[in-house]
Design a protein around this motif. Structure first.
Motif, short mmCIF file in Angstrom:
data_model
loop_
_atom_site.label_atom_id
_atom_site.label_comp_id
_atom_site.label_asym_id
_atom_site.label_seq_id
_atom_site.Cartn_x
_atom_site.Cartn_y
_atom_site.Cartn_z
N LEU A 45 0.36 37.72 115.31
CA LEU A 45 0.16 38.77 114.32
C LEU A 45 1.14 39.91 114.52
CD1 LEU A 45 -1.42 40.41 112.17
CD2 LEU A 45 -3.00 41.05 113.99
N CYS A 46 1.29 40.35 115.78
CA CYS A 46 2.18 41.48 116.06
C CYS A 46 3.65 41.10 115.85
CB CYS A 46 1.96 41.97 117.49
SG CYS A 46 0.30 42.58 117.81
N ALA A 47 4.00 39.86 116.17
CA ALA A 47 5.39 39.45 116.02
C ALA A 47 5.80 39.34 114.56
CB ALA A 47 5.62 38.12 116.73
N ARG A 48 4.86 38.97 113.71
CA ARG A 48 5.18 38.78 112.29
C ARG A 48 4.99 40.03 111.45
NH1 ARG A 48 5.53 33.56 110.28
NH2 ARG A 48 5.33 31.92 111.83
N ALA A 49 4.38 41.06 112.01
CA ALA A 49 4.08 42.25 111.23
C ALA A 49 5.36 43.00 110.87
CB ALA A 49 3.14 43.16 112.00
N ASP A 51 5.07 46.24 109.74
CA ASP A 51 4.79 47.63 110.09
C ASP A 51 3.46 47.68 110.82
OD1 ASP A 51 2.91 47.29 108.09
OD2 ASP A 51 3.99 48.46 106.62
N ALA A 52 3.12 48.88 111.32
CA ALA A 52 1.89 49.04 112.08
C ALA A 52 0.65 48.89 111.20
CB ALA A 52 1.88 50.42 112.76
N LEU A 53 0.78 49.24 109.92
CA LEU A 53 -0.37 49.10 109.02
C LEU A 53 -0.79 47.64 108.89
CD1 LEU A 53 0.59 51.58 106.17
CD2 LEU A 53 -1.08 51.90 107.99
N GLU A 54 0.18 46.75 108.89
CA GLU A 54 -0.14 45.33 108.79
C GLU A 54 -0.90 44.86 110.02
OE1 GLU A 54 2.21 41.15 107.86
OE2 GLU A 54 3.17 43.08 107.50
N ILE A 55 -0.53 45.38 111.19
CA ILE A 55 -1.26 45.03 112.41
C ILE A 55 -2.67 45.60 112.36
CG2 ILE A 55 -1.31 45.32 114.91
CD1 ILE A 55 1.69 45.30 114.94
N ALA A 56 -2.81 46.83 111.86
CA ALA A 56 -4.14 47.43 111.75
C ALA A 56 -5.04 46.61 110.84
CB ALA A 56 -4.02 48.87 111.23
N ALA A 91 12.76 40.98 119.11
CA ALA A 91 14.01 40.20 119.08
C ALA A 91 13.95 39.10 118.04
CB ALA A 91 14.29 39.61 120.46
N ASP A 92 12.75 38.53 117.83
CA ASP A 92 12.62 37.45 116.86
C ASP A 92 12.11 37.96 115.53
OD1 ASP A 92 9.34 36.20 117.88
OD2 ASP A 92 10.20 38.22 117.78
N ARG A 93 12.30 39.23 115.25
CA ARG A 93 11.77 39.81 114.02
C ARG A 93 12.37 39.17 112.79
NH1 ARG A 93 11.41 46.32 112.80
NH2 ARG A 93 10.47 46.16 110.73
N ASP A 94 13.69 38.97 112.83
CA ASP A 94 14.33 38.38 111.66
C ASP A 94 13.88 36.94 111.46
OD1 ASP A 94 15.64 40.76 111.27
OD2 ASP A 94 17.43 40.12 112.40
N THR A 95 13.74 36.20 112.60
CA THR A 95 13.30 34.81 112.48
C THR A 95 11.89 34.74 111.94
OG1 THR A 95 14.71 34.24 114.34
CG2 THR A 95 12.96 32.68 113.75
N ALA A 96 11.02 35.62 112.44
CA ALA A 96 9.64 35.62 111.96
C ALA A 96 9.59 35.98 110.50
CB ALA A 96 8.81 36.62 112.79
N ALA A 97 10.41 36.94 110.10
CA ALA A 97 10.42 37.32 108.69
C ALA A 97 10.91 36.18 107.82
CB ALA A 97 11.30 38.56 108.49
N ASP A 99 10.42 33.05 108.49
CA ASP A 99 9.39 32.02 108.45
C ASP A 99 8.21 32.41 107.60
OD1 ASP A 99 10.92 30.51 110.08
OD2 ASP A 99 9.92 31.15 111.94
N ARG A 100 8.06 33.69 107.31
CA ARG A 100 6.92 34.14 106.52
C ARG A 100 7.04 33.62 105.09
NH1 ARG A 100 4.00 38.54 108.15
NH2 ARG A 100 3.76 39.21 106.00
N PRO A 101 5.92 33.32 104.46
CA PRO A 101 5.99 32.97 103.04
C PRO A 101 6.50 34.15 102.24
CG PRO A 101 3.72 33.33 103.73
CD PRO A 101 4.55 33.32 104.96
N PRO A 102 7.41 33.95 101.35
CA PRO A 102 7.99 35.07 100.62
C PRO A 102 6.94 35.80 99.82
CG PRO A 102 8.53 32.99 99.57
CD PRO A 102 7.88 32.65 100.86
#
Length: 399
Positions: A45-49, A51-56, A91-97, A99-102
């Motif tokens: 959850l934290c790696a794919r977020a 912003d902080a609101l998404e984690i909340a 570091a993997d923020r771009d990769t996680a983004a 992989d996320r469904p658009p």
């Protein structure tokens, strides 16, 4: 006789002679980093977020409250989410983004979306005009025209609710019977009053009976998708602003709660205007029928709003309750025709005798709508109901 200075010097010397392992143990402390375990537990959850609101929102969806955050030395969930967002390796923020469904693309212009919301009303009006022009045609032709119009209307409604503010944002599918309840309540709004009147008077005389449709109600409800989309957008935008400005779940709930009645009243005002216009154009059956159509419209709006924000089970329950009450009224009238069971239809006869046949959907839809409104005042006040990127159905994590 020793002096006080000598006693103090002796005590200091004795203390120096004490072995190191005889020193007093340090006070016991809790874990030095209480957030680390939570960070590992919600690593994905934290790696794919973004912003902080998404984690909340995700933490709240998993049952983390302000009281839970206090055990991690934070004043609320938002503060805890900010630390998690800051500490998770990006570091993997771009990769996680990637992989996320658009997210829902904003390819369609506002004009195209508005056209999609108005399409059901246009199709319904065209169907009414086609049936009116085929007034002298054989019943089979009129039936075919009506069936084709109903099919096109269903497709238009499907397009309208799958784009724009009425599109479901959370993963997972709701109950499959939801479409059945929507069709039943909408069909009863168009033909239910005629059918109940026929049953109460000993009919209908099949196959010679010709159903009489509430044309104005059908047209108004079809056009009501446009203001429903506008009110849903108004609610979502303001709820997201409140989510961004709030510093705790209690503050968020207090500021979001008034938005739902406001959005409902805005939609009700627009729907009443549509109903009055349709009554002037196509005729109507009185104020009770108008109240029944307004109650159904509000019920459908609240059900869709709950579905959009991740509570399809509650929406289906409200629609099923209204459909069950309407079905019960028709069934009691039919059962009362059996020998010895005549008193069963007394409540329906008393209700229709006092306010007309439209009183049945007024009671059914108003009760269901009030139930969904009460549920929404609790369910739609959490962060998980307004997350920009859904984490899955929020049904199981809210009251």
């Amino acid at each position: 006789m020793s002096t006080p200075e000598g006693a103090a010097t002796g005590a200091v010397a004795a203390a120096r002679d004490q072995p190191a392992d005889r020193a007093a143990p340090p006070p016991r402390r809790g874990p030095a980093d209480p957030v680390r375990s939570l960070m590992h537990r919600h690593q994905e959850l934290c790696a794919r977020a973004v912003d902080a609101l998404e984690i909340a929102a995700g933490l709240e969806a998993h049952g983390v409250t302000d009281r839970t955050a206090a055990r991690f030395r934070h004043r609320d969930v938002f503060s805890l989410a900010e630390e998690l967002y800051a500490r998770v390796p990006r570091a993997d923020r771009d990769t996680a983004a990637a992989d996320r469904p658009p997210p829902a693309p904003a390819r369609r212009s506002r004009g195209v979306r508005a056209a999609l919301q108005l399409l059901p009303g246009a199709v319904c009006t065209a169907t009414v005009a086609a049936l009116a022009s085929a007034g002298t045609a054989p019943p089979a032709v009129r039936g075919a025209v009506g069936a084709a119009g109903a099919l096109l209307l269903a497709l238009a409604v499907r397009l309208a609710v799958r784009s724009g503010p009425l599109r479901r944002r959370h993963h997972g599918s709701g109950p499959r019977a939801t479409g059945l309840w929507v069709c039943w309540t909408a069909g009863y709004a168009v033909y239910g009053d005629w059918l109940l009147t026929q049953l109460l008077t000993g009919g209908p005389d099949l196959p010679h009976a010709v159903p009489r449709a509430a044309v104005g109600t059908a047209v108004a409800l079809a056009f009501a998708l446009a203001p429903a989309a506008g009110c849903a957008h108004w609610f979502a935008v303001r709820a997201r602003r409140v989510l961004a400005a709030s510093r705790g779940l209690d503050e968020l709930a207090a500021r979001v709660r008034p938005l739902l009645p406001a959005a409902t009243l805005l939609f009700l005002a627009a729907l009443v205007g549509l109903l009055l216009g349709a009554e002037a154009a196509f005729g109507g059956d009185g104020r009770t029928a108008l109240a029944a159509a307004a109650a159904l419209g509000v019920l459908l709006f609240l059900a869709r709003l709950l579905t959009v924000h991740g509570f399809p089970e509650a929406a289906a329950t409200g629609l099923a309750a209204a459909a069950a009450l309407e079905y019960l009224a028709l069934t009691l009238v039919l059962i009362a025709r059996l020998p010895g069971l005549h008193p069963l239809d007394a409540p329906v006869e008393a209700l229709t005798g006092a306010a007309g046949p439209a009183a049945v959907p007024v009671v059914a839809c108003t009760a269901a709508a009030l139930g969904l409104l009460g549920y929404g005042l609790r369910a739609l006040t959490g962060a998980c109901a307004h997350s920009p990127a859904p984490f899955g159905p929020a049904e199981g994590h809210r009251p």
